[in-house]
Design a protein around this motif. Structure first.
Motif, PDB file in Angstrom:
ATOM      1  N   GLU A 173       0.810  -1.217   0.000  1.00  0.00           N
ATOM      2  CA  GLU A 173       0.000   0.000   0.000  1.00  0.00           C
ATOM      3  C   GLU A 173       0.848   1.274   0.000  1.00  0.00           C
ATOM      4  OE1 GLU A 173      -2.206  -0.577   3.546  1.00  0.00           O
ATOM      5  OE2 GLU A 173      -3.580  -2.050   2.684  1.00  0.00           O
ATOM      6  N   VAL A 174       2.176   1.125   0.030  1.00  0.00           N
ATOM      7  CA  VAL A 174       3.071   2.277   0.080  1.00  0.00           C
ATOM      8  C   VAL A 174       3.354   2.787  -1.329  1.00  0.00           C
ATOM      9  CG1 VAL A 174       5.393   3.051   0.680  1.00  0.00           C
ATOM     10  CG2 VAL A 174       4.130   1.577   2.246  1.00  0.00           C
ATOM     11  N   GLU A 175       3.254   4.098  -1.525  1.00  0.00           N
ATOM     12  CA  GLU A 175       3.591   4.711  -2.800  1.00  0.00           C
ATOM     13  C   GLU A 175       4.652   5.777  -2.574  1.00  0.00           C
ATOM     14  OE1 GLU A 175       0.319   6.719  -4.609  1.00  0.00           O
ATOM     15  OE2 GLU A 175      -0.361   7.652  -2.755  1.00  0.00           O
ATOM     16  N   THR A 176       5.366   6.150  -3.644  1.00  0.00           N
ATOM     17  CA  THR A 176       6.485   7.087  -3.507  1.00  0.00           C
ATOM     18  C   THR A 176       6.450   8.170  -4.569  1.00  0.00           C
ATOM     19  OG1 THR A 176       8.035   5.949  -5.005  1.00  0.00           O
ATOM     20  CG2 THR A 176       7.904   5.139  -2.742  1.00  0.00           C
ATOM     21  N   VAL A 177       7.171   9.246  -4.277  1.00  0.00           N
ATOM     22  CA  VAL A 177       7.433  10.290  -5.251  1.00  0.00           C
ATOM     23  C   VAL A 177       8.866  10.759  -5.017  1.00  0.00           C
ATOM     24  CG1 VAL A 177       6.598  12.161  -3.773  1.00  0.00           C
ATOM     25  CG2 VAL A 177       6.601  12.456  -6.250  1.00  0.00           C
ATOM     26  N   THR A 178       9.572  11.068  -6.102  1.00  0.00           N
ATOM     27  CA  THR A 178      10.956  11.527  -5.990  1.00  0.00           C
ATOM     28  C   THR A 178      10.988  13.006  -5.627  1.00  0.00           C
ATOM     29  OG1 THR A 178      11.722   9.904  -7.609  1.00  0.00           O
ATOM     30  CG2 THR A 178      13.148  11.782  -7.197  1.00  0.00           C
ATOM     31  N   ILE A 179      11.758  13.357  -4.602  1.00  0.00           N
ATOM     32  CA  ILE A 179      11.835  14.758  -4.163  1.00  0.00           C
ATOM     33  C   ILE A 179      13.224  15.339  -4.360  1.00  0.00           C
ATOM     34  CG2 ILE A 179       9.964  14.449  -2.502  1.00  0.00           C
ATOM     35  CD1 ILE A 179      12.084  14.350  -0.283  1.00  0.00           C
ATOM     36  N   GLY A 180      14.173  14.537  -4.838  1.00  0.00           N
ATOM     37  CA  GLY A 180      15.530  15.040  -5.046  1.00  0.00           C
ATOM     38  C   GLY A 180      16.467  13.916  -5.429  1.00  0.00           C
ATOM     39  N   ARG A 200       4.537   7.307   1.383  1.00  0.00           N
ATOM     40  CA  ARG A 200       3.287   7.428   2.138  1.00  0.00           C
ATOM     41  C   ARG A 200       2.444   6.188   1.903  1.00  0.00           C
ATOM     42  NH1 ARG A 200      -1.488   8.688  -0.959  1.00  0.00           N
ATOM     43  NH2 ARG A 200      -2.484   9.086   1.035  1.00  0.00           N
ATOM     44  N   PHE A 201       1.488   5.961   2.821  1.00  0.00           N
ATOM     45  CA  PHE A 201       0.514   4.893   2.646  1.00  0.00           C
ATOM     46  C   PHE A 201      -0.646   5.426   1.811  1.00  0.00           C
ATOM     47  CE2 PHE A 201       2.789   2.826   6.050  1.00  0.00           C
ATOM     48  CZ  PHE A 201       2.608   1.475   5.789  1.00  0.00           C
ATOM     49  N   SER A 202      -0.881   4.809   0.675  1.00  0.00           N
ATOM     50  CA  SER A 202      -1.926   5.279  -0.241  1.00  0.00           C
ATOM     51  C   SER A 202      -3.319   5.127   0.340  1.00  0.00           C
ATOM     52  CB  SER A 202      -1.838   4.533  -1.569  1.00  0.00           C
ATOM     53  OG  SER A 202      -2.004   3.129  -1.365  1.00  0.00           O
ATOM     54  N   THR A 203      -3.474   4.251   1.336  1.00  0.00           N
ATOM     55  CA  THR A 203      -4.792   3.987   1.917  1.00  0.00           C
ATOM     56  C   THR A 203      -5.131   4.944   3.053  1.00  0.00           C
ATOM     57  OG1 THR A 203      -3.732   2.331   3.332  1.00  0.00           O
ATOM     58  CG2 THR A 203      -4.783   1.544   1.306  1.00  0.00           C
ATOM     59  N   GLU A 204      -4.171   5.786   3.449  1.00  0.00           N
ATOM     60  CA  GLU A 204      -4.391   6.682   4.584  1.00  0.00           C
ATOM     61  C   GLU A 204      -4.848   8.062   4.117  1.00  0.00           C
ATOM     62  OE1 GLU A 204      -4.200   5.810   7.848  1.00  0.00           O
ATOM     63  OE2 GLU A 204      -3.908   3.792   7.044  1.00  0.00           O
ATOM     64  N   GLU A 205      -5.766   8.641   4.871  1.00  0.00           N
ATOM     65  CA  GLU A 205      -6.231  10.003   4.587  1.00  0.00           C
ATOM     66  C   GLU A 205      -5.162  10.994   5.016  1.00  0.00           C
ATOM     67  OE1 GLU A 205      -9.837  13.064   5.922  1.00  0.00           O
ATOM     68  OE2 GLU A 205      -9.798  10.990   6.639  1.00  0.00           O
ATOM     69  N   MET A 206      -4.823  11.934   4.146  1.00  0.00           N
ATOM     70  CA  MET A 206      -3.812  12.940   4.463  1.00  0.00           C
ATOM     71  C   MET A 206      -4.454  14.210   5.010  1.00  0.00           C
ATOM     72  SD  MET A 206      -0.966  12.718   1.382  1.00  0.00           S
ATOM     73  CE  MET A 206      -2.132  12.858   0.028  1.00  0.00           C
TER      74      MET A 206
END
Length: 309
Positions: free
Chosen positions: A160-167, A278-284
């Motif tokens: 359920e974890v997803e990522t984005v590159t920040i640097g 972040r966990f894609s299933t969690e509300e931000m």
């Protein structure tokens, strides 16, 4: 009852083996087995038939499996909603990360993306890599920051974890300098150079082995010191005790001041992406959502290669 017990039980159902499930949970097999036993004692029923190999679920185990995942989600939802009501943390952004990354990555991230942080309260929880990942898993509504190398990605045991590159960053060999700014030790044929090393089980040690970095040198390395803590390794390098591979961003100031320098131009830097998890299933929260959207729009994933200077 501990939520970890239910998570352990779900991992056991996924891997079908105490040994494999314990490895995925980053605990020893005896510790994993004790936690399953505690869950059984709490339920008042045996869930696993230990008289067979491999171990199988009992009827009670299969019956509980139907409810375990739903129970886990309900507990996590209840915890998140309760924390939100008590702390009213709509503007708080919490990052779990390694000590070294907490020093330069978070600062650089805030400085370079001021608009995304202007209404946020930032909370940083620095720990070693293993504990950072575990804290992120335990606190699913938070962020994790980590380095991901080609062929050696930071593994988070949850789909359920997803990522984005920040640097981006690079792992480079550095060494203390002489008065004239030249390397204290030379990468020369037949030379023996002291190495400040990572224990073989650590993430950076696996990265160095994967990329064959030590074998790219002309010299022979002799391990004189081992430590999993990057701060300690940097301190030893600054004191002139040997060569160490460190993230370039972590030693940028020391490189600019010429207290440290690249050990050898013949040894390639190991490129890395700095990832936000972040966990894609969690509300931000609104602040977290704004930040995630900001980095997603930068679309740094388009460029698959990281070029090191």
């Amino acid at each position: 009852m501990d939520l970890k017990w239910i998570e352990d039980f779900l991992y056991l159902s996924q891997y079908g083996s105490f040994a494999k499930a314990a490895k995925a949970r980053n605990v020893t097999q005896p510790a994993f087995g004790r936690r399953i036993k505690l869950l059984e004692e709490w339920l008042g029923a045996d869930l696993v038939n230990r008289n067979t190999y491999p171990a199988t679920f009992t009827k009670a185990g299969f019956r509980f499996l139907k409810h375990a995942n739903e129970l886990k989600q309900q507990i996590e939802f209840a915890r998140l909603e309760t924390v939100k009501q008590v702390n009213n943390n709509e503007t708080t952004i919490t990052f779990h990360t390694q000590h070294s990354l907490s020093e330069y990555v978070v600062n650089r991230m805030i400085n370079n993306n001021a608009d995304a942080f202007k209404t946020a309260t930032v909370c940083v929880c620095p720990k070693n890599l293993h504990d950072s990942v575990q804290s992120f898993i335990d606190n699913r509504s938070d962020f994790l920051i980590g380095l991901s190398f080609k062929g050696t990605r930071l593994y988070i045991p949850n789909p359920e974890v997803e990522t984005v590159t920040i640097g981006t960053d690079c792992l480079i060999p550095v060494v203390a300098t002489k008065e004239d700014g030249s390397p204290l030790f030379k990468d020369a044929k037949n030379a023996t150079v002291p190495l400040l090393n990572y224990p073989s089980s650590t993430f950076f040690a696996q990265v160095l082995e994967k990329h064959g970095s030590l074998g790219q040198s002309k010299c022979n390395f002799k391990i004189v010191y081992e430590n999993a803590v990057t701060h300690s390794l940097k301190s030893m390098a600054l004191s002139g005790h040997g060569v160490v591979w460190l993230p370039a961003g972590f030693v940028q100031e020391e490189l600019e001041e010429q207290r440290l320098t690249r050990f050898s131009d013949s040894i390639a830097a190991i490129p890395a992406k700095i990832k936000l998890y972040r966990f894609s299933t969690e509300e931000m929260t609104p602040a977290m959502s704004t930040l995630w959207q900001h980095f997603s729009e930068q679309n740094m994933e388009i460029n698959d290669e990281v070029h090191c200077v």
